[in-house]
Design a protein around this motif. Structure first.
Motif, PDB file in Angstrom:
ATOM      1  N   GLY A  32      45.850  21.953  37.837  1.00  0.00           N
ATOM      2  CA  GLY A  32      44.672  21.246  36.404  1.00  0.00           C
ATOM      3  C   GLY A  32      44.128  22.033  35.897  1.00  0.00           C
ATOM      4  O   GLY A  32      42.560  22.966  35.476  1.00  0.00           O
ATOM      5  N   LEU A  33      44.559  23.733  36.666  1.00  0.00           N
ATOM      6  CA  LEU A  33      42.819  24.855  36.407  1.00  0.00           C
ATOM      7  C   LEU A  33      43.741  25.846  34.470  1.00  0.00           C
ATOM      8  O   LEU A  33      44.481  25.475  35.018  1.00  0.00           O
ATOM      9  CB  LEU A  33      43.108  26.046  36.977  1.00  0.00           C
ATOM     10  N   SER A  34      42.756  26.392  34.788  1.00  0.00           N
ATOM     11  CA  SER A  34      42.894  26.825  33.333  1.00  0.00           C
ATOM     12  C   SER A  34      44.113  28.583  33.093  1.00  0.00           C
ATOM     13  O   SER A  34      43.816  29.105  34.914  1.00  0.00           O
ATOM     14  CB  SER A  34      42.174  27.488  32.187  1.00  0.00           C
ATOM     15  N   ILE A  35      45.097  28.754  33.198  1.00  0.00           N
ATOM     16  CA  ILE A  35      45.980  30.203  33.155  1.00  0.00           C
ATOM     17  C   ILE A  35      45.815  31.296  32.563  1.00  0.00           C
ATOM     18  O   ILE A  35      45.557  32.535  32.577  1.00  0.00           O
ATOM     19  CB  ILE A  35      47.494  29.251  32.562  1.00  0.00           C
ATOM     20  N   VAL A  36      44.253  31.473  32.251  1.00  0.00           N
ATOM     21  CA  VAL A  36      43.688  32.154  31.256  1.00  0.00           C
ATOM     22  C   VAL A  36      42.457  32.600  31.805  1.00  0.00           C
ATOM     23  O   VAL A  36      42.328  34.046  32.469  1.00  0.00           O
ATOM     24  CB  VAL A  36      43.635  31.393  29.722  1.00  0.00           C
ATOM     25  N   HIS A  37      41.654  32.252  32.421  1.00  0.00           N
ATOM     26  CA  HIS A  37      40.229  32.142  32.952  1.00  0.00           C
ATOM     27  C   HIS A  37      40.145  31.429  34.056  1.00  0.00           C
ATOM     28  O   HIS A  37      40.715  29.776  33.489  1.00  0.00           O
ATOM     29  CB  HIS A  37      39.801  31.940  31.763  1.00  0.00           C
ATOM     30  N   PRO A  38      39.246  31.912  34.973  1.00  0.00           N
ATOM     31  CA  PRO A  38      38.685  33.172  35.194  1.00  0.00           C
ATOM     32  C   PRO A  38      40.101  34.017  36.292  1.00  0.00           C
ATOM     33  O   PRO A  38      41.220  33.380  36.327  1.00  0.00           O
ATOM     34  CB  PRO A  38      38.350  33.126  36.486  1.00  0.00           C
ATOM     35  N   GLY A  39      39.523  35.267  36.277  1.00  0.00           N
ATOM     36  CA  GLY A  39      41.121  35.961  36.148  1.00  0.00           C
ATOM     37  C   GLY A  39      41.499  35.894  37.677  1.00  0.00           C
ATOM     38  O   GLY A  39      39.987  35.183  38.365  1.00  0.00           O
ATOM     39  N   SER A  40      42.401  36.572  37.993  1.00  0.00           N
ATOM     40  CA  SER A  40      42.606  36.445  39.839  1.00  0.00           C
ATOM     41  C   SER A  40      41.575  36.989  40.840  1.00  0.00           C
ATOM     42  O   SER A  40      41.485  38.273  40.863  1.00  0.00           O
ATOM     43  CB  SER A  40      44.291  37.106  39.656  1.00  0.00           C
ATOM     44  N   SER A  41      41.908  36.163  41.616  1.00  0.00           N
ATOM     45  CA  SER A  41      41.420  35.917  42.827  1.00  0.00           C
ATOM     46  C   SER A  41      41.710  35.840  44.387  1.00  0.00           C
ATOM     47  O   SER A  41      43.069  35.549  44.364  1.00  0.00           O
ATOM     48  CB  SER A  41      39.872  35.611  42.535  1.00  0.00           C
ATOM     49  N   CYS A  42      41.583  36.734  45.433  1.00  0.00           N
ATOM     50  CA  CYS A  42      42.028  36.632  46.918  1.00  0.00           C
ATOM     51  C   CYS A  42      41.540  34.844  47.004  1.00  0.00           C
ATOM     52  O   CYS A  42      40.632  33.953  46.741  1.00  0.00           O
ATOM     53  CB  CYS A  42      41.333  37.207  47.706  1.00  0.00           C
ATOM     54  N   PRO A  43      42.690  33.744  47.699  1.00  0.00           N
ATOM     55  CA  PRO A  43      42.696  32.001  47.560  1.00  0.00           C
ATOM     56  C   PRO A  43      41.491  32.226  48.514  1.00  0.00           C
ATOM     57  O   PRO A  43      40.745  31.182  48.935  1.00  0.00           O
ATOM     58  CB  PRO A  43      43.477  32.246  47.699  1.00  0.00           C
ATOM     59  N   ARG A  44      41.558  33.175  49.411  1.00  0.00           N
ATOM     60  CA  ARG A  44      40.887  32.646  51.143  1.00  0.00           C
ATOM     61  C   ARG A  44      39.304  33.577  50.558  1.00  0.00           C
ATOM     62  O   ARG A  44      38.753  32.655  50.561  1.00  0.00           O
ATOM     63  CB  ARG A  44      41.020  33.679  51.978  1.00  0.00           C
ATOM     64  N   CYS A  45      39.513  34.851  50.414  1.00  0.00           N
ATOM     65  CA  CYS A  45      37.908  35.206  49.986  1.00  0.00           C
ATOM     66  C   CYS A  45      36.337  35.104  48.969  1.00  0.00           C
ATOM     67  O   CYS A  45      35.774  35.921  48.812  1.00  0.00           O
ATOM     68  CB  CYS A  45      38.336  36.682  50.557  1.00  0.00           C
ATOM     69  N   LYS A  46      37.960  34.497  47.765  1.00  0.00           N
ATOM     70  CA  LYS A  46      37.321  34.731  46.094  1.00  0.00           C
ATOM     71  C   LYS A  46      37.180  36.014  45.436  1.00  0.00           C
ATOM     72  O   LYS A  46      36.633  35.764  44.584  1.00  0.00           O
ATOM     73  CB  LYS A  46      36.267  33.682  46.496  1.00  0.00           C
ATOM     74  N   THR A  47      37.177  37.209  46.464  1.00  0.00           N
ATOM     75  CA  THR A  47      37.372  38.480  46.066  1.00  0.00           C
ATOM     76  C   THR A  47      38.144  38.531  44.437  1.00  0.00           C
ATOM     77  O   THR A  47      39.014  38.616  44.518  1.00  0.00           O
ATOM     78  CB  THR A  47      37.848  39.681  46.918  1.00  0.00           C
ATOM     79  N   MET A  48      37.628  39.033  43.325  1.00  0.00           N
ATOM     80  CA  MET A  48      38.655  39.804  42.396  1.00  0.00           C
ATOM     81  C   MET A  48      39.381  40.235  42.930  1.00  0.00           C
ATOM     82  O   MET A  48      39.121  41.282  43.353  1.00  0.00           O
ATOM     83  CB  MET A  48      37.782  39.519  41.012  1.00  0.00           C
ATOM     84  N   ILE A  49      40.477  40.020  41.841  1.00  0.00           N
ATOM     85  CA  ILE A  49      41.323  41.607  42.420  1.00  0.00           C
ATOM     86  C   ILE A  49      40.857  42.112  41.234  1.00  0.00           C
ATOM     87  O   ILE A  49      41.383  42.127  39.749  1.00  0.00           O
ATOM     88  CB  ILE A  49      42.982  40.789  42.267  1.00  0.00           C
ATOM     89  N   PRO A  50      41.272  42.983  41.364  1.00  0.00           N
ATOM     90  CA  PRO A  50      40.801  44.811  39.936  1.00  0.00           C
ATOM     91  C   PRO A  50      42.386  44.911  39.774  1.00  0.00           C
ATOM     92  O   PRO A  50      43.701  44.876  40.442  1.00  0.00           O
ATOM     93  CB  PRO A  50      40.507  45.884  41.150  1.00  0.00           C
ATOM     94  N   PHE A  51      43.347  45.834  38.522  1.00  0.00           N
ATOM     95  CA  PHE A  51      43.376  45.549  38.045  1.00  0.00           C
ATOM     96  C   PHE A  51      44.721  46.605  38.773  1.00  0.00           C
ATOM     97  O   PHE A  51      45.965  46.230  38.424  1.00  0.00           O
ATOM     98  CB  PHE A  51      43.935  46.060  36.683  1.00  0.00           C
ATOM     99  N   TYR A  52      44.168  47.937  39.546  1.00  0.00           N
ATOM    100  CA  TYR A  52      44.610  48.683  39.895  1.00  0.00           C
ATOM    101  C   TYR A  52      45.277  47.378  41.599  1.00  0.00           C
ATOM    102  O   TYR A  52      46.547  48.301  41.925  1.00  0.00           O
ATOM    103  CB  TYR A  52      44.610  49.489  40.473  1.00  0.00           C
TER     104      TYR A  52
END
Length: 258
Positions: A32-52
């Motif tokens: 039930g989460l938005s597929i647009v926001h927020p950006g992708s992140s690691c499910p464990r450490c929650k760090t946002m995944i940079p584009f590269y």
């Protein structure tokens, strides 16, 4: 006319990028989460995944399948879905040319990929995918040279109606629910794209493949008839086979009977 190599490569790259987005849909829609926001992140450490670190397939290989920050292993499914997206995009261009037909076919397959992995994970087919998919692919099918609005409309009725009849019959005989409403809506969506002939082929192929896989899975698990196997992935497989080879296979089968 066969598309040139650069066109095929571009199709694969774009398809892999769409596959990356499908991974987001597969993970977030059931939650039930938005597929647009927020950006992708690691499910464990929650760090946002940079584009590269989010380049389809390539980033997984460069990172050796681990999060850059916490080194948590990344599931192989992510690059696999991206690879599927690339391969099917290229297959659509090879089969239908660089046309609207190819674009519609790939959009349909991308939807089926999403449904397949959600059904495998959660044993559900979200209404948020199948219900809007019915009118969307009814209209999109008009861009397919071999389809008409009548064929699409009959496909919707035949798809939803056939599985609804099977579900009612099974429940009447056994007293148990053997097929969820999600499968019924999914087949109606499939019917919008492939028509009534495609529905017959899809049901036959899905039943045949499902029986083989089901028997093997029951033997391996030791649970026998108690093992529950989602039917959505088999419907998706049957519809995809029809999209590329269905008419030729039907012609071959009818010719063989003569």
């Amino acid at each position: 006319m066969t598309p040139s190599l650069p066109v095929n490569i571009v199709a694969f790259i774009l398809g892999a990028c769409i596959g990356s987005f499908l991974n987001v849909c597969i993970y977030r829609i059931p939650a039930g989460l938005s597929i647009v926001h927020p950006g992708s992140s690691c499910p464990r450490c929650k760090t946002m995944i940079p584009f590269y670190d989010n380049i389809p397939i390539l980033s997984y290989l460069l990172l050796m399948g681990k999060c850059r920050n916490c080194k948590t292993p990344i599931a192989i499914r992510y690059p696999f879905v991206e690879f599927l997206g690339g391969c099917f995009a290229m297959a659509c261009v090879l089969s239908f040319g660089a046309t609207l037909h190819a674009l519609v076919a790939f959009a349909f397959i991308a939807t089926l990929i999403t449904v397949t992995f959600i059904d495998l994970d959660h044993r559900i087919i979200p209404d948020s995918i199948s219900l809007p998919g019915i009118p969307i692919f009814f209209l999109a099918a008009l861009l397919v040279p071999t389809m008409t609005w009548r064929s699409s409309a009959i496909g919707i009725l035949a798809g939803g109606g056939s599985l609804l009849a099977v579900a009612w019959g099974y429940q009447l005989i056994t007293g148990r629910e053997g097929m969820g409403g999600g499968d019924i809506k999914l087949l109606a969506m499939i019917g919008a794209m492939v028509g009534w002939q495609g529905i017959l082929f899809t049901l036959f192929a899905a039943s045949a493949i499902g029986t083989i896989v089901g028997v093997w899975a029951m033997i391996q698990s030791g649970k026998g008839m108690r093992l529950a196997i989602p039917f959505g992935p088999f419907l998706a497989t049957g519809a995809t086979i029809y999209l590329f080879f269905g008419r030729d296979l039907i012609y071959w089968y009818l010719h063989m009977l003569r």
